[in-house]
Scaffold this motif. Structure first.
Motif: not given
Length: 216
Positions: A150-156, A191-198
């Protein structure tokens, strides 16, 4: 508040409003909407990794995956003597998963699913629904990897709904309803990603992530 119908759209609108569904039991067809006066959250910059959990992360040969066994994870979370997950809730979360709004993090021992977490994502908020463990520390490992993702994907915001003693040992806290709704409003704007790029973290990345406390 009681509802007799539940759809993916209703469920997403409920989360955006700060409420979530529960059933009294797996056999109760009715859905109760809940908006706790005191809300549990897991601060993403304050997750507590004890020395023993760090050792488990670094030395374990368990495999970690995401969104490869969502239905199995929900089923395992519901496989308790007492559960709030009835057939309607189960079916609706599976529909949300197919739509890309519900996700799971799984822990495997070989081909055996031994732990996991699942929840719903909206904006930069992750609404944690439930977790399970079939081995010592499996759910803690799942949470550690979920927080790192979540941290890597931009969640807060990591909403845990309620604060349990187990979550408190991992850094979970309790906040007021008003504070939660303020944090939710801010999280829904981004916006955030549960599957961050790379994204492919090594165990050392998770064990040494920011916010981890080397104690206990």
């Amino acid at each position: 508040m009681i509802a007799n119908a539940l759809t993916p759209d209703i469920l997403l609108r409920a989360y955006a409003a700060g409420i979530f569904p529960m059933a009294e039991s797996r056999d109760d067809p009715q859905i109760h909407w809940v908006d706790p006066r005191r809300r549990g959250i897991l601060p993403l910059d304050g997750f507590h990794i004890s020395r023993s959990l760090r050792r488990r992360i670094l030395r374990s040969d368990w495999r970690v995956s995401a969104d490869t066994a969502f239905a199995q994870t929900v089923q395992a979370c519901a496989a308790r003597d007492e559960t709030w997950i009835n057939a309607t809730i189960y079916d609706t979360y599976l529909a949300l998963h197919r739509m890309g709004f519900a996700h799971s993090l799984e822990i495997w021992d070989g081909d055996t699913l031994i732990g996991g977490v699942y929840g719903v994502t909206l904006g930069r908020a992750f609404f944690g629904e439930s977790m399970f463990s079939r081995r010592t520390d499996a759910s803690k490992l799942a949470l550690a990897y979920t927080v790192h993702r979540l941290r890597a994907g931009g969640f807060t915001l990591f909403d845990t709904q309620f604060l349990t003693a187990h979550l408190a040992t991992l850094g979970g806290i309790e906040i007021s309803r008003g504070d939660y709704h303020r944090r939710l409003g801010a999280a829904l704007e981004g916006r955030a990603q549960f599957h961050p790029d790379n994204y492919s973290p090594a165990p050392s990345d998770v064990a040494g992530s920011a916010g981890a406390a080397a104690s206990g």
